[in-house]
Design a protein around this motif. Structure first.
Motif, PDB file in Angstrom:
ATOM      1  N   ALA A  10       0.426  -1.249   0.355  1.00  0.00           N
ATOM      2  CA  ALA A  10      -0.112  -0.086   0.098  1.00  0.00           C
ATOM      3  C   ALA A  10       0.813   0.858  -0.013  1.00  0.00           C
ATOM      4  CB  ALA A  10      -0.767   0.212   1.633  1.00  0.00           C
ATOM      5  N   VAL A  11       2.006   1.027   0.385  1.00  0.00           N
ATOM      6  CA  VAL A  11       3.031   2.066   0.700  1.00  0.00           C
ATOM      7  C   VAL A  11       3.433   2.209  -0.605  1.00  0.00           C
ATOM      8  CG1 VAL A  11       5.366   3.024   2.048  1.00  0.00           C
ATOM      9  CG2 VAL A  11       3.379   2.209   3.102  1.00  0.00           C
ATOM     10  N   VAL A  12       3.377   2.045  -1.717  1.00  0.00           N
ATOM     11  CA  VAL A  12       3.693   2.001  -2.800  1.00  0.00           C
ATOM     12  C   VAL A  12       3.268   2.194  -4.121  1.00  0.00           C
ATOM     13  CG1 VAL A  12       5.631   0.675  -4.849  1.00  0.00           C
ATOM     14  CG2 VAL A  12       5.651   1.110  -2.081  1.00  0.00           C
ATOM     15  N   CYS A  13       1.751   1.217  -4.244  1.00  0.00           N
ATOM     16  CA  CYS A  13       0.836   1.152  -5.049  1.00  0.00           C
ATOM     17  C   CYS A  13       0.139   2.471  -5.215  1.00  0.00           C
ATOM     18  CB  CYS A  13       0.659  -0.759  -5.150  1.00  0.00           C
ATOM     19  SG  CYS A  13      -1.636  -0.164  -3.596  1.00  0.00           S
ATOM     20  N   GLY A  14      -0.239   3.262  -4.445  1.00  0.00           N
ATOM     21  CA  GLY A  14      -0.875   3.994  -4.123  1.00  0.00           C
ATOM     22  C   GLY A  14      -1.726   4.577  -3.463  1.00  0.00           C
ATOM     23  N   HIS A  36       3.188  -6.562   1.337  1.00  0.00           N
ATOM     24  CA  HIS A  36       4.625  -6.926   1.208  1.00  0.00           C
ATOM     25  C   HIS A  36       5.116  -6.038   2.223  1.00  0.00           C
ATOM     26  CE1 HIS A  36       8.816  -7.008   0.422  1.00  0.00           C
ATOM     27  NE2 HIS A  36       8.794  -6.051  -0.211  1.00  0.00           N
ATOM     28  N   TRP A  37       5.875  -6.272   2.889  1.00  0.00           N
ATOM     29  CA  TRP A  37       6.520  -5.149   4.117  1.00  0.00           C
ATOM     30  C   TRP A  37       5.899  -4.376   5.281  1.00  0.00           C
ATOM     31  CZ3 TRP A  37       7.147   0.824   3.434  1.00  0.00           C
ATOM     32  CH2 TRP A  37       8.957   0.871   4.080  1.00  0.00           C
ATOM     33  N   PHE A  38       5.612  -3.476   5.455  1.00  0.00           N
ATOM     34  CA  PHE A  38       4.836  -2.866   6.504  1.00  0.00           C
ATOM     35  C   PHE A  38       4.129  -2.673   6.760  1.00  0.00           C
ATOM     36  CE2 PHE A  38       5.058   2.731   7.666  1.00  0.00           C
ATOM     37  CZ  PHE A  38       5.119   1.913   8.648  1.00  0.00           C
ATOM     38  N   HIS A  39       4.662  -3.743   8.010  1.00  0.00           N
ATOM     39  CA  HIS A  39       3.270  -4.512   9.263  1.00  0.00           C
ATOM     40  C   HIS A  39       2.183  -3.416   9.875  1.00  0.00           C
ATOM     41  CE1 HIS A  39       6.193  -5.142  11.527  1.00  0.00           C
ATOM     42  NE2 HIS A  39       5.417  -4.254  12.644  1.00  0.00           N
ATOM     43  N   ASP A  40       2.716  -2.861  10.333  1.00  0.00           N
ATOM     44  CA  ASP A  40       2.127  -1.236  10.812  1.00  0.00           C
ATOM     45  C   ASP A  40       0.402  -0.937   9.781  1.00  0.00           C
ATOM     46  OD1 ASP A  40       3.779  -0.949  13.418  1.00  0.00           O
ATOM     47  OD2 ASP A  40       5.125  -1.058  12.382  1.00  0.00           O
ATOM     48  N   VAL A  41       0.994  -0.822   8.752  1.00  0.00           N
ATOM     49  CA  VAL A  41       0.319  -0.180   7.497  1.00  0.00           C
ATOM     50  C   VAL A  41      -0.954  -1.406   6.786  1.00  0.00           C
ATOM     51  CG1 VAL A  41      -0.390   0.908   4.759  1.00  0.00           C
ATOM     52  CG2 VAL A  41       1.810   1.426   6.654  1.00  0.00           C
TER      53      VAL A  41
END
Length: 108
Positions: A10-14, A36-41
């Motif tokens: 979500a941090v990368v895709c928009g 992928h990645w940032f579990h807090d989000v």
């Protein structure tokens, strides 16, 4: 049929809205989301998405050092992430930490 699992970030895709659109499209094809990645989000998104299954969880901030910029971390218990009980993602940016990286203003 090109993918059985999507690891959309979500941090990368928009952002969250776009992530949710991707998840809905994936669901219509029977594809599972495992972000992928940032579990807090991603943990709250997975909890609210029927076709999402797993969240990558990083135990410390050595790989996921962006976590140093937020005011509170998700916890884990017995192999499961414990979600915050507040609205939204459950964290804010720590302005003192963000300020260490330059003249940025956090708008809440």
């Amino acid at each position: 049929g090109g993918a059985a699992i999507l690891q959309t970030d979500a941090v990368v895709c928009g952002g969250i809205s776009e992530w949710r659109r991707i998840a809905a499209t994936a669901a219509s094809y029977g594809v599972v989301m495992c972000p992928h990645w940032f579990h807090d989000v991603h943990a709250p998104l997975v909890a609210a998405t029927p076709n999402a299954r797993y969240v990558e969880y990083f135990w410390d901030d050595q790989v996921l050092n962006f976590r140093r910029l937020i005011d509170r971390q998700l916890d884990h218990k017995n192999g499961r992430i414990v979600l915050h009980q507040t609205p939204g993602l459950g964290f804010d940016f720590d302005e003192r930490e963000v300020a260490k990286f330059g003249k940025w203003t956090v708008i809440a």
